[in-house]
Write a protein that holds these residues in place. Structure first.
Motif, short mmCIF file in Angstrom:
data_model
loop_
_atom_site.label_atom_id
_atom_site.label_comp_id
_atom_site.label_asym_id
_atom_site.label_seq_id
_atom_site.Cartn_x
_atom_site.Cartn_y
_atom_site.Cartn_z
N ILE A 112 0.85 -1.20 0.00
CA ILE A 112 0.00 0.00 0.00
C ILE A 112 0.88 1.25 0.00
O ILE A 112 0.66 2.20 -0.76
CB ILE A 112 -0.95 0.00 1.21
N GLU A 113 1.90 1.24 0.84
CA GLU A 113 2.81 2.38 0.93
C GLU A 113 3.53 2.61 -0.39
O GLU A 113 3.69 3.75 -0.82
CB GLU A 113 3.79 2.16 2.09
N MET A 114 3.93 1.54 -1.06
CA MET A 114 4.62 1.69 -2.33
C MET A 114 3.69 2.23 -3.41
O MET A 114 4.15 2.97 -4.29
CB MET A 114 5.25 0.37 -2.80
N THR A 115 2.44 1.91 -3.33
CA THR A 115 1.47 2.49 -4.27
C THR A 115 1.42 4.00 -4.08
O THR A 115 1.43 4.76 -5.06
CB THR A 115 0.08 1.86 -4.06
N ILE A 116 1.40 4.43 -2.83
CA ILE A 116 1.41 5.87 -2.52
C ILE A 116 2.74 6.48 -2.97
O ILE A 116 2.77 7.58 -3.53
CB ILE A 116 1.15 6.10 -1.02
N LEU A 117 3.83 5.75 -2.75
CA LEU A 117 5.15 6.21 -3.20
C LEU A 117 5.15 6.43 -4.71
O LEU A 117 5.60 7.47 -5.18
CB LEU A 117 6.24 5.19 -2.81
N LEU A 118 4.65 5.47 -5.46
CA LEU A 118 4.63 5.60 -6.92
C LEU A 118 3.82 6.82 -7.36
O LEU A 118 4.25 7.59 -8.22
CB LEU A 118 4.09 4.33 -7.58
N LEU A 119 2.68 7.02 -6.73
CA LEU A 119 1.86 8.20 -7.06
C LEU A 119 2.61 9.49 -6.71
O LEU A 119 2.54 10.48 -7.45
CB LEU A 119 0.53 8.14 -6.31
N THR A 120 3.34 9.47 -5.62
CA THR A 120 4.12 10.64 -5.21
C THR A 120 5.28 10.89 -6.18
O THR A 120 5.58 12.05 -6.49
CB THR A 120 4.64 10.45 -3.77
N ILE A 121 5.91 9.84 -6.65
CA ILE A 121 6.98 10.00 -7.64
C ILE A 121 6.41 10.60 -8.93
O ILE A 121 7.02 11.49 -9.54
CB ILE A 121 7.68 8.66 -7.93
N LEU A 122 5.25 10.11 -9.34
CA LEU A 122 4.60 10.66 -10.54
C LEU A 122 4.26 12.14 -10.35
O LEU A 122 4.47 12.95 -11.26
CB LEU A 122 3.35 9.86 -10.88
N TYR A 123 3.78 12.48 -9.17
CA TYR A 123 3.50 13.88 -8.86
C TYR A 123 4.78 14.71 -8.90
O TYR A 123 4.81 15.80 -9.48
CB TYR A 123 2.84 14.00 -7.47
N THR A 124 5.85 14.18 -8.33
CA THR A 124 7.14 14.87 -8.33
C THR A 124 7.62 15.10 -9.76
O THR A 124 8.03 16.21 -10.12
CB THR A 124 8.19 14.08 -7.52
#
Length: 161
Positions: A112-124
């Motif tokens: 779950i955390e990595m899914t949020i991480l991936l979305l955050t990387i995309l946002y970055t």
């Protein structure tokens, strides 16, 4: 060549490179004995060999640092704040994932955390693209690796419930 060096803010470049590499080094040392247990888990046939992880992450942390540097160099003051915040958030999530997965064996939570991480990387990357297309492009290998790692995390979690 000397013109390129004149345009390079060497202190900023060094800091941008040092932070993710230092974070990666701290994580690596903190979870080193826990990573050994990973080799005992049931993994999918697409799992990379053990040696690939430090090579990939060193490369990715370097690219992250270069991307942040390029974004900061191109950004105005307001945009620099956004660049720093988005970078800090994705790097913090990156740091936390290793502990969830390796140290605490919370592989479902890590997923779950990595899914949020991936979305955050995309946002970055999206924020970087607003100021530097090069910075955004430097994030592509990171996005691809974390997408792959998400699949790997999901498979390991499923196979070892």
């Amino acid at each position: 060549m000397s013109e390129l060096l004149k345009k390079t803010n060497t202190k900023r470049l060094a800091a941008c490179l040092a932070v993710p590499l230092a974070v990666g080094s701290v994580v690596g040392k903190a979870i080193s004995k826990d990573v050994k247990e990973y080799s005992e888990l049931d993994k999918p046939n697409f799992a990379p060999p053990k040696w690939a992880f430090p090579v990939a992450w060193t490369t990715l942390y370097t690219l992250m640092g270069l991307a942040k540097y390029k974004a900061l160099e191109a950004a105005d003051e307001e945009q620099k704040t956004t660049v720093r915040k988005s970078d800090g958030l994705q790097l913090s999530l990156n740091f936390i994932w290793s502990f969830l997965f390796f140290k605490f064996h919370l592989r479902g939570t890590a997923l779950i955390e990595m899914t949020i991480l991936l979305l955050t990387i995309l946002y970055t990357a999206k924020e970087y693209a607003k100021v530097s297309k090069t910075a955004a492009k430097l994030m592509i290998p990171y996005i691809l690796w974390v997408s792959f790692a998400l699949c790997l995390n999901a498979s390991v979690w499923y196979k070892n419930k």
